[in-house]
Design a protein around this motif. Structure first.
Motif, PDB file in Angstrom:
ATOM      1  N   LEU A 116       0.813  -1.191  -0.052  1.00  0.00           N
ATOM      2  CA  LEU A 116      -0.058  -0.007   0.009  1.00  0.00           C
ATOM      3  C   LEU A 116       0.809   1.271   0.091  1.00  0.00           C
ATOM      4  CD1 LEU A 116      -2.854  -0.994   2.595  1.00  0.00           C
ATOM      5  CD2 LEU A 116      -3.083  -0.678  -0.051  1.00  0.00           C
ATOM      6  N   ILE A 117       1.932   1.215   0.835  1.00  0.00           N
ATOM      7  CA  ILE A 117       2.764   2.458   0.660  1.00  0.00           C
ATOM      8  C   ILE A 117       3.513   2.777  -0.631  1.00  0.00           C
ATOM      9  CG2 ILE A 117       5.050   3.315   1.461  1.00  0.00           C
ATOM     10  CD1 ILE A 117       4.116   2.411   4.385  1.00  0.00           C
ATOM     11  N   ASN A 118       3.627   1.375  -1.231  1.00  0.00           N
ATOM     12  CA  ASN A 118       4.378   1.731  -2.753  1.00  0.00           C
ATOM     13  C   ASN A 118       3.509   2.230  -3.489  1.00  0.00           C
ATOM     14  OD1 ASN A 118       6.899   0.477  -4.295  1.00  0.00           O
ATOM     15  ND2 ASN A 118       5.071   0.177  -5.641  1.00  0.00           N
TER      16      ASN A 118
ATOM     17  N   VAL B  58      -6.929  11.605  -1.282  1.00  0.00           N
ATOM     18  CA  VAL B  58      -5.420  11.106  -0.667  1.00  0.00           C
ATOM     19  C   VAL B  58      -5.524  10.708   0.762  1.00  0.00           C
ATOM     20  CG1 VAL B  58      -3.169  11.889  -0.156  1.00  0.00           C
ATOM     21  CG2 VAL B  58      -4.227  12.424  -2.513  1.00  0.00           C
ATOM     22  N   THR B  59      -6.309  11.623   1.524  1.00  0.00           N
ATOM     23  CA  THR B  59      -6.724  11.334   3.061  1.00  0.00           C
ATOM     24  C   THR B  59      -7.123  10.101   3.252  1.00  0.00           C
ATOM     25  OG1 THR B  59      -7.004  13.889   3.653  1.00  0.00           O
ATOM     26  CG2 THR B  59      -7.678  12.279   5.281  1.00  0.00           C
ATOM     27  N   ALA B  60      -7.964   9.467   2.371  1.00  0.00           N
ATOM     28  CA  ALA B  60      -8.924   8.267   2.583  1.00  0.00           C
ATOM     29  C   ALA B  60      -7.842   7.166   2.215  1.00  0.00           C
ATOM     30  CB  ALA B  60      -9.972   8.164   1.551  1.00  0.00           C
ATOM     31  N   SER B  61      -6.866   7.344   1.430  1.00  0.00           N
ATOM     32  CA  SER B  61      -5.868   6.346   1.060  1.00  0.00           C
ATOM     33  C   SER B  61      -4.807   6.190   2.135  1.00  0.00           C
ATOM     34  CB  SER B  61      -5.174   6.700  -0.146  1.00  0.00           C
ATOM     35  OG  SER B  61      -4.091   5.956  -0.400  1.00  0.00           O
ATOM     36  N   ILE B  62      -4.347   7.426   3.004  1.00  0.00           N
ATOM     37  CA  ILE B  62      -3.555   7.224   3.860  1.00  0.00           C
ATOM     38  C   ILE B  62      -4.266   6.631   5.053  1.00  0.00           C
ATOM     39  CG2 ILE B  62      -1.994   8.781   5.778  1.00  0.00           C
ATOM     40  CD1 ILE B  62      -1.344  10.516   3.179  1.00  0.00           C
ATOM     41  N   ASN B  63      -5.407   6.986   5.375  1.00  0.00           N
ATOM     42  CA  ASN B  63      -6.199   6.261   6.661  1.00  0.00           C
ATOM     43  C   ASN B  63      -6.237   4.954   6.553  1.00  0.00           C
ATOM     44  OD1 ASN B  63      -6.586   8.885   7.714  1.00  0.00           O
ATOM     45  ND2 ASN B  63      -8.521   9.275   6.943  1.00  0.00           N
ATOM     46  N   ASN B  64      -6.627   4.468   5.321  1.00  0.00           N
ATOM     47  CA  ASN B  64      -6.609   3.291   4.950  1.00  0.00           C
ATOM     48  C   ASN B  64      -5.388   2.390   4.912  1.00  0.00           C
ATOM     49  OD1 ASN B  64      -7.976   0.664   3.976  1.00  0.00           O
ATOM     50  ND2 ASN B  64      -6.392   0.932   2.185  1.00  0.00           N
ATOM     51  N   ILE B  65      -4.391   2.884   4.724  1.00  0.00           N
ATOM     52  CA  ILE B  65      -2.943   2.422   5.285  1.00  0.00           C
ATOM     53  C   ILE B  65      -2.778   1.987   6.448  1.00  0.00           C
ATOM     54  CG2 ILE B  65      -0.368   2.380   4.788  1.00  0.00           C
ATOM     55  CD1 ILE B  65      -0.920   4.107   2.081  1.00  0.00           C
ATOM     56  N   PHE B  66      -3.031   3.261   7.159  1.00  0.00           N
ATOM     57  CA  PHE B  66      -2.835   3.302   8.693  1.00  0.00           C
ATOM     58  C   PHE B  66      -3.922   2.251   9.316  1.00  0.00           C
ATOM     59  CE2 PHE B  66      -3.639   4.381  13.141  1.00  0.00           C
ATOM     60  CZ  PHE B  66      -2.415   4.838  13.618  1.00  0.00           C
ATOM     61  N   ALA B  67      -5.083   2.085   8.833  1.00  0.00           N
ATOM     62  CA  ALA B  67      -5.887   0.905   9.281  1.00  0.00           C
ATOM     63  C   ALA B  67      -5.264  -0.499   9.057  1.00  0.00           C
ATOM     64  CB  ALA B  67      -7.221   0.919   8.550  1.00  0.00           C
ATOM     65  N   ILE B  68      -4.576  -0.661   7.991  1.00  0.00           N
ATOM     66  CA  ILE B  68      -4.203  -1.872   7.534  1.00  0.00           C
ATOM     67  C   ILE B  68      -2.881  -2.294   8.657  1.00  0.00           C
ATOM     68  CG2 ILE B  68      -3.211  -3.368   5.875  1.00  0.00           C
ATOM     69  CD1 ILE B  68      -6.189  -2.859   5.405  1.00  0.00           C
ATOM     70  N   ALA B  69      -2.232  -1.067   8.828  1.00  0.00           N
ATOM     71  CA  ALA B  69      -0.936  -1.209   9.696  1.00  0.00           C
ATOM     72  C   ALA B  69      -1.558  -1.496  10.984  1.00  0.00           C
ATOM     73  CB  ALA B  69      -0.289   0.175   9.559  1.00  0.00           C
ATOM     74  N   TYR B  70      -2.657  -1.015  11.572  1.00  0.00           N
ATOM     75  CA  TYR B  70      -3.131  -1.377  12.717  1.00  0.00           C
ATOM     76  C   TYR B  70      -3.472  -2.548  12.953  1.00  0.00           C
ATOM     77  CZ  TYR B  70      -5.908  -1.091  16.855  1.00  0.00           C
ATOM     78  OH  TYR B  70      -6.607  -1.300  18.216  1.00  0.00           O
ATOM     79  N   GLN B  71      -4.054  -3.116  11.883  1.00  0.00           N
ATOM     80  CA  GLN B  71      -4.699  -4.411  11.919  1.00  0.00           C
ATOM     81  C   GLN B  71      -3.401  -5.581  11.725  1.00  0.00           C
ATOM     82  OE1 GLN B  71      -7.291  -5.171   8.476  1.00  0.00           O
ATOM     83  NE2 GLN B  71      -6.867  -7.369   8.207  1.00  0.00           N
ATOM     84  N   GLU B  72      -2.343  -5.102  10.965  1.00  0.00           N
ATOM     85  CA  GLU B  72      -1.089  -5.874  11.060  1.00  0.00           C
ATOM     86  C   GLU B  72      -0.394  -5.716  12.197  1.00  0.00           C
ATOM     87  OE1 GLU B  72      -1.074  -8.341   8.802  1.00  0.00           O
ATOM     88  OE2 GLU B  72      -2.757  -7.835   7.535  1.00  0.00           O
TER      89      GLU B  72
END
Length: 169
Positions: free
Chosen positions: A8-10, A96-110
């Protein structure tokens, strides 16, 4: 580093590069109209977005991850008036905010806590980006229909200078 988060960061690197490309396109629109202050504001914004991509890139490299760049789409926008790019900017920043929030949510989940800490700065930055875009719209709504008001707004935006982010990933 968690592979889902790395992927996702890529993708976010490419999104940030698109943002820079979009803002150069908007700067060109305002340059063609003779609004050099608006042109300057969006050119500075393009520099900022490019640096965001480089921060994500550095984070990936520091974590031993390979970066895969994809083609950057042409913005392809035709702007009906001076307000259209401002509204597009707000909408784009919300995406862009939604995209970064999604990455954060996946990072939290993982449980990728390092990525969460890194992304925290970008979450705060996106709040600033959305406020800036909203402010541009409000000021244009208040003063842009008057030629003297538009002139003064253009002068104000011409004073913006680029300040690279101080974040070191």
């Amino acid at each position: 580093m968690n592979k889902n988060v790395a992927s996702l960061i890529n993708e976010q690197i490419n999104k940030e590069l698109y943002s820079a490309y979009l803002y150069i396109d908007i700067a060109n629109f305002y340059a063609d109209a003779g609004l050099t202050g608006y042109e300057n504001w969006f050119y500075v914004q393009a520099q900022e977005e490019r640096d965001h991509a480089m921060l994500f890139r550095t984070y990936m490299l520091n974590n031993g991850e390979k970066i895969t760049l994809t083609a950057v789409d042409a913005p392809g926008q035709a702007y009906a008036d001076y307000m259209a790019p401002l509204k597009l900017t707000l909408s784009h920043e919300q995406t862009v905010t939604a995209s970064i929030n999604n990455i954060f949510a996946i990072a939290y989940q993982e449980k990728d806590f390092r990525a969460m800490q890194f992304l925290d700065w970008f979450i705060k930055e996106q709040g600033e980006e959305e406020k800036n875009a909203t402010d541009l719209i409000r000021k244009y709504e208040l003063f842009g229909s008057d030629s003297k008001g538009l002139y003064l707004l253009d002068q104000e935006l011409g004073a913006r200078v680029y300040a690279p982010p101080s974040l070191v990933p």
